[in-house]
Scaffold this motif. Structure first.
Motif, PDB file in Angstrom:
ATOM      1  N   UNK A  56      -0.944   7.568  52.469  1.00 38.98           N
ATOM      2  CA  UNK A  56      -1.246   6.741  51.301  1.00 38.98           C
ATOM      3  C   UNK A  56      -0.370   5.486  51.228  1.00 38.98           C
ATOM      4  N   UNK A  57       0.660   5.435  52.050  1.00 34.37           N
ATOM      5  CA  UNK A  57       1.535   4.270  52.056  1.00 34.37           C
ATOM      6  C   UNK A  57       2.562   4.275  50.931  1.00 34.37           C
ATOM      7  N   UNK A  58       2.835   5.463  50.384  1.00 36.20           N
ATOM      8  CA  UNK A  58       3.848   5.541  49.337  1.00 36.20           C
ATOM      9  C   UNK A  58       5.230   5.345  49.952  1.00 36.20           C
ATOM     10  N   UNK A  59       6.081   4.617  49.251  1.00 33.81           N
ATOM     11  CA  UNK A  59       7.427   4.340  49.752  1.00 33.81           C
ATOM     12  C   UNK A  59       8.255   5.618  49.873  1.00 33.81           C
ATOM     13  N   UNK A  60       7.995   6.578  48.995  1.00 32.23           N
ATOM     14  CA  UNK A  60       8.701   7.856  49.090  1.00 32.23           C
ATOM     15  C   UNK A  60       7.796   8.975  48.605  1.00 32.23           C
ATOM     16  N   UNK A  69      -6.525  12.129  49.171  1.00 37.22           N
ATOM     17  CA  UNK A  69      -5.319  12.925  48.925  1.00 37.22           C
ATOM     18  C   UNK A  69      -5.674  14.330  48.461  1.00 37.22           C
ATOM     19  N   UNK A  70      -6.632  14.444  47.554  1.00 39.37           N
ATOM     20  CA  UNK A  70      -7.030  15.745  47.027  1.00 39.37           C
ATOM     21  C   UNK A  70      -7.610  16.628  48.123  1.00 39.37           C
ATOM     22  N   UNK A  71      -8.469  16.059  48.963  1.00 34.01           N
ATOM     23  CA  UNK A  71      -9.042  16.835  50.068  1.00 34.01           C
ATOM     24  C   UNK A  71      -7.967  17.314  51.029  1.00 34.01           C
ATOM     25  N   UNK A  72      -7.009  16.444  51.337  1.00 39.92           N
ATOM     26  CA  UNK A  72      -5.926  16.826  52.248  1.00 39.92           C
ATOM     27  C   UNK A  72      -5.050  17.919  51.646  1.00 39.92           C
ATOM     28  N   UNK A  73      -4.753  17.799  50.352  1.00 38.36           N
ATOM     29  CA  UNK A  73      -3.952  18.832  49.678  1.00 38.36           C
ATOM     30  C   UNK A  73      -4.676  20.168  49.744  1.00 38.36           C
ATOM     31  N   UNK A  74      -5.974  20.148  49.460  1.00 40.85           N
ATOM     32  CA  UNK A  74      -6.743  21.388  49.470  1.00 40.85           C
ATOM     33  C   UNK A  74      -6.881  21.986  50.857  1.00 40.85           C
ATOM     34  N   UNK A  75      -6.637  21.197  51.890  1.00 40.73           N
ATOM     35  CA  UNK A  75      -6.656  21.713  53.259  1.00 40.73           C
ATOM     36  C   UNK A  75      -5.259  22.130  53.724  1.00 40.73           C
ATOM     37  N   UNK A  76      -4.276  22.027  52.833  1.00 37.60           N
ATOM     38  CA  UNK A  76      -2.930  22.482  53.148  1.00 37.60           C
ATOM     39  C   UNK A  76      -2.069  21.485  53.908  1.00 37.60           C
ATOM     40  N   UNK A  77      -2.444  20.224  53.924  1.00 37.96           N
ATOM     41  CA  UNK A  77      -1.653  19.203  54.602  1.00 37.96           C
ATOM     42  C   UNK A  77      -0.367  18.974  53.806  1.00 37.96           C
ATOM     43  N   UNK A  78       0.750  18.874  54.500  1.00 37.89           N
ATOM     44  CA  UNK A  78       2.056  18.702  53.865  1.00 37.89           C
ATOM     45  C   UNK A  78       2.101  17.405  53.065  1.00 37.89           C
ATOM     46  N   UNK A  79       2.757  17.466  51.915  1.00 34.58           N
ATOM     47  CA  UNK A  79       2.843  16.319  51.005  1.00 34.58           C
ATOM     48  C   UNK A  79       3.474  15.097  51.678  1.00 34.58           C
ATOM     49  N   UNK A  80       4.407  15.292  52.580  1.00 29.75           N
ATOM     50  CA  UNK A  80       5.045  14.155  53.264  1.00 29.75           C
ATOM     51  C   UNK A  80       4.022  13.398  54.109  1.00 29.75           C
ATOM     52  N   UNK A 139       2.212  11.957  41.338  1.00 29.15           N
ATOM     53  CA  UNK A 139       0.783  11.734  41.150  1.00 29.15           C
ATOM     54  C   UNK A 139      -0.040  12.987  41.418  1.00 29.15           C
ATOM     55  N   UNK A 140       0.321  13.739  42.447  1.00 28.20           N
ATOM     56  CA  UNK A 140      -0.506  14.863  42.897  1.00 28.20           C
ATOM     57  C   UNK A 140       0.191  16.214  42.801  1.00 28.20           C
ATOM     58  N   UNK A 141       1.346  16.252  42.174  1.00 27.27           N
ATOM     59  CA  UNK A 141       2.122  17.492  42.091  1.00 27.27           C
ATOM     60  C   UNK A 141       1.360  18.653  41.499  1.00 27.27           C
ATOM     61  N   UNK A 142       0.559  18.399  40.461  1.00 30.09           N
ATOM     62  CA  UNK A 142      -0.195  19.482  39.829  1.00 30.09           C
ATOM     63  C   UNK A 142      -1.200  20.093  40.803  1.00 30.09           C
ATOM     64  N   UNK A 143      -1.769  19.270  41.690  1.00 27.52           N
ATOM     65  CA  UNK A 143      -2.695  19.793  42.697  1.00 27.52           C
ATOM     66  C   UNK A 143      -1.963  20.594  43.758  1.00 27.52           C
TER      67      UNK A 143
END
Length: 107
Positions: free
Chosen positions: A70-74, A53-64, A81-85
């Protein structure tokens, strides 16, 4: 790989050559041995999710997209969990955009 699985009622991420599920600890043991063999720092098997998740966020991948992977229901779970990143990545994106635009000084 669904045709290889021997149990129709379950979908396993890890299974052996016969299509049967591993003993629950087996994937962890394989992972731990991989770390030891390659002299890598120890992290938990579950930490791979956070690393991904952290690597994807740092590459600019959309949170959705990350939420779905990750299989999150929403998306709220992902954001909690990752909002601060995501906020840090957003600030870095704003800084990069700012460096692209010419600077105009007020007269």
């Amino acid at each position: 790989m669904k045709e290889v699985w021997k149990r129709e009622e379950h979908s396993f991420l890890f299974f052996n050559e016969e299509g049967k599920p591993f003993y629950p600890e087996t994937p962890y043991l394989h992972f731990r041995n991989l770390l030891l063999k390659n002299k890598l720092p120890y992290i938990t098997f579950h930490s791979l999710r956070h690393t991904s998740a952290t690597l994807l966020i740092n590459q600019g991948v959309h949170a959705k997209i990350i939420s779905e992977r990750l299989g999150h229901a929403n998306i709220g779970t992902t954001m909690n969990t990752y909002g601060h990143l995501l906020l840090k990545a957003d600030q870095e994106a704003a800084n990069k955009f700012d460096s692209i635009l010419p600077t105009f000084k007020a007269k």
